[in-house]
Design a protein around this motif. Structure first.
Motif, PDB file in Angstrom:
ATOM      1  N   ARG A  39       8.097  -0.120   0.511  1.00 25.97           N
ATOM      2  CA  ARG A  39       8.714   0.483  -0.498  1.00 25.97           C
ATOM      3  C   ARG A  39       7.425   0.865  -1.595  1.00 25.97           C
ATOM      4  NH1 ARG A  39      12.751  -3.564  -2.789  1.00 25.97           N
ATOM      5  NH2 ARG A  39      10.717  -4.719  -2.988  1.00 25.97           N
ATOM      6  N   LEU A  40       7.925   1.802  -2.346  1.00 24.62           N
ATOM      7  CA  LEU A  40       6.892   2.436  -3.519  1.00 24.62           C
ATOM      8  C   LEU A  40       6.673   1.213  -4.498  1.00 24.62           C
ATOM      9  CD1 LEU A  40       7.830   6.170  -3.753  1.00 24.62           C
ATOM     10  CD2 LEU A  40       5.806   5.419  -2.870  1.00 24.62           C
ATOM     11  N   GLU A  41       7.694   0.576  -4.992  1.00 23.50           N
ATOM     12  CA  GLU A  41       7.422  -0.460  -5.940  1.00 23.50           C
ATOM     13  C   GLU A  41       6.812  -1.685  -5.409  1.00 23.50           C
ATOM     14  OE1 GLU A  41      12.126  -0.823  -4.659  1.00 23.50           O
ATOM     15  OE2 GLU A  41      10.584   0.694  -4.789  1.00 23.50           O
ATOM     16  N   ASP A  42       6.620  -1.823  -3.903  1.00 20.85           N
ATOM     17  CA  ASP A  42       5.921  -2.789  -3.589  1.00 20.85           C
ATOM     18  C   ASP A  42       4.461  -2.375  -3.614  1.00 20.85           C
ATOM     19  OD1 ASP A  42       7.983  -4.216  -2.712  1.00 20.85           O
ATOM     20  OD2 ASP A  42       8.109  -3.265  -0.904  1.00 20.85           O
ATOM     21  N   TYR A  55       4.326   7.188  -9.785  1.00 24.10           N
ATOM     22  CA  TYR A  55       4.700   8.510  -9.755  1.00 24.10           C
ATOM     23  C   TYR A  55       4.153   9.521 -10.357  1.00 24.10           C
ATOM     24  CZ  TYR A  55       9.172   7.441  -7.315  1.00 24.10           C
ATOM     25  OH  TYR A  55       9.848   7.090  -6.126  1.00 24.10           O
ATOM     26  N   LEU A  56       2.933   9.166 -11.310  1.00 23.02           N
ATOM     27  CA  LEU A  56       2.205  10.072 -11.840  1.00 23.02           C
ATOM     28  C   LEU A  56       1.413  10.613 -10.656  1.00 23.02           C
ATOM     29  CD1 LEU A  56       1.089   8.120 -15.067  1.00 23.02           C
ATOM     30  CD2 LEU A  56       2.786  10.104 -14.966  1.00 23.02           C
ATOM     31  N   TYR A  57       1.056   9.831  -9.781  1.00 20.39           N
ATOM     32  CA  TYR A  57       0.078  10.550  -8.833  1.00 20.39           C
ATOM     33  C   TYR A  57       0.548  10.835  -7.482  1.00 20.39           C
ATOM     34  CZ  TYR A  57      -3.082   8.604 -12.341  1.00 20.39           C
ATOM     35  OH  TYR A  57      -3.383   7.913 -13.576  1.00 20.39           O
ATOM     36  N   PHE A  58       1.812  10.298  -7.230  1.00 23.61           N
ATOM     37  CA  PHE A  58       2.175  10.354  -5.823  1.00 23.61           C
ATOM     38  C   PHE A  58       3.670  10.347  -6.085  1.00 23.61           C
ATOM     39  CE2 PHE A  58      -1.724   8.239  -5.375  1.00 23.61           C
ATOM     40  CZ  PHE A  58      -2.640   8.992  -4.441  1.00 23.61           C
ATOM     41  N   ASP A  59       4.481  11.339  -5.234  1.00 22.76           N
ATOM     42  CA  ASP A  59       5.782  11.392  -5.359  1.00 22.76           C
ATOM     43  C   ASP A  59       6.685  10.811  -4.055  1.00 22.76           C
ATOM     44  OD1 ASP A  59       5.253  13.068  -3.553  1.00 22.76           O
ATOM     45  OD2 ASP A  59       6.230  14.932  -4.568  1.00 22.76           O
ATOM     46  N   SER A  60       5.947  10.264  -3.251  1.00 24.96           N
ATOM     47  CA  SER A  60       6.424   9.719  -1.928  1.00 24.96           C
ATOM     48  C   SER A  60       5.514   8.995  -1.155  1.00 24.96           C
ATOM     49  CB  SER A  60       6.912  10.723  -1.053  1.00 24.96           C
ATOM     50  OG  SER A  60       5.927  11.634  -0.457  1.00 24.96           O
ATOM     51  N   LYS A  61       6.114   8.213  -0.166  1.00 19.80           N
ATOM     52  CA  LYS A  61       5.170   7.381   0.557  1.00 19.80           C
ATOM     53  C   LYS A  61       4.135   8.407   1.536  1.00 19.80           C
ATOM     54  CE  LYS A  61       8.345   4.826   2.638  1.00 19.80           C
ATOM     55  NZ  LYS A  61       8.727   3.503   3.608  1.00 19.80           N
ATOM     56  N   LEU A  64       1.343   9.352  -0.208  1.00 19.24           N
ATOM     57  CA  LEU A  64       0.357   8.253  -0.328  1.00 19.24           C
ATOM     58  C   LEU A  64      -0.278   8.222   1.047  1.00 19.24           C
ATOM     59  CD1 LEU A  64       2.164   5.430  -2.296  1.00 19.24           C
ATOM     60  CD2 LEU A  64      -0.146   6.038  -2.456  1.00 19.24           C
ATOM     61  N   PHE A  65       0.412   8.405   2.065  1.00 20.27           N
ATOM     62  CA  PHE A  65      -0.353   8.314   3.465  1.00 20.27           C
ATOM     63  C   PHE A  65      -1.035   9.312   3.460  1.00 20.27           C
ATOM     64  CE2 PHE A  65      -0.428   9.471   7.907  1.00 20.27           C
ATOM     65  CZ  PHE A  65      -0.990   8.371   8.428  1.00 20.27           C
ATOM     66  N   GLU A  66      -0.838  10.535   3.285  1.00 18.39           N
ATOM     67  CA  GLU A  66      -1.788  11.792   3.306  1.00 18.39           C
ATOM     68  C   GLU A  66      -2.884  11.516   2.572  1.00 18.39           C
ATOM     69  OE1 GLU A  66       0.345  15.343   2.776  1.00 18.39           O
ATOM     70  OE2 GLU A  66       1.687  15.034   4.271  1.00 18.39           O
ATOM     71  N   ALA A  67      -2.855  10.773   1.341  1.00 16.12           N
ATOM     72  CA  ALA A  67      -4.143  10.528   0.395  1.00 16.12           C
ATOM     73  C   ALA A  67      -4.918   9.547   1.147  1.00 16.12           C
ATOM     74  CB  ALA A  67      -3.519  10.060  -0.833  1.00 16.12           C
TER      75      ALA A  67
END
Length: 211
Positions: A39-42, A55-61, A64-67
């Motif tokens: 989860r994003l909170e994790d 959420y300032l940097y990533f709007d979804s998992k 994040l994976f793509e990053a």
């Protein structure tokens, strides 16, 4: 005004640091728990920030994976491309450098858990799988195809089905990465030495490619 000026530089430096902390935390949790179960909170908690900060940097998992891929794997693929273009030795040496280079840069790092993640969860996250294929699998296969074709053109390798050979060549390395992040920790008595494994694989590979 002076107070604003003095406060800006630290915020900028911290802003630059946080995305890397978040992607590092995401990679750890993706490989530990899987993509679906993370989860994003994790991720925010592992990175030591609030979910709002994430959420300032990533709007979804998925973002994040793509990053994670852009920061960690794509630079390694670019190094492989540079190696292929600048290599002046034999095709055998080039092939060895590409395969061992992949393991040294990625397989032995936390990024080595990404192949296992994709094998287990790609079917449930087709957009993530498509991104991975476009940015990792396809460029990697292209590098191996060109190395094989160079060897055949020079008479160093016998003629083979290049597309099929690429998958056969990389399959043992994929298995090594998947084993390391799945069954391996439960089978300490069968621990595989990556160096010996790769040396054996390469020895069999080159003997099989000789005319």
């Amino acid at each position: 005004m002076p107070l604003c000026d003095s406060a800006d530089p630290p915020r900028r430096r911290r802003k630059e640091a946080r995305p890397q902390e978040l992607t590092a935390a995401a990679l750890e949790l993706f490989t530990e728990r899987g993509f679906a179960a993370t989860r994003l909170e994790d991720i925010a908690a592992r990175a030591g920030v609030s979910k709002g900060t994430l959420y300032l940097y990533f709007d979804s998992k998925e973002a994040l994976f793509e990053a994670v891929i852009r920061e960690g794997i794509i630079p390694a693929m670019n190094e492989g491309r540079t190696m292929l273009e600048e290599h002046q030795g034999s095709a055998s040496e080039l092939l060895r450098c590409l395969l061992l280079g992949w393991w040294e840069l990625l397989g032995e790092s936390p990024l080595g858990g990404v192949p296992k993640l994709m094998v287990s969860e790609a079917g449930n996250f087709p957009k993530v799988a498509a991104f991975y294929r476009e940015n990792v699998i396809d460029p990697g296969r292209a590098l191996l195809r060109e190395a094989l074709q160079r060897g055949m053109d020079q008479g160093e390798f016998r003629t083979v089905d290049v597309g099929m050979a690429v998958d056969v060549i990389f399959a043992p390395i994929l298995m090594l990465a998947v084993w390391r992040y799945s069954i391996g920790p439960c089978c300490a008595e069968e621990e595989r030495d990556p160096v010996r494994f790769l040396d054996t694989h390469f020895d069999l590979l080159i003997k099989g490619l000789r005319p």
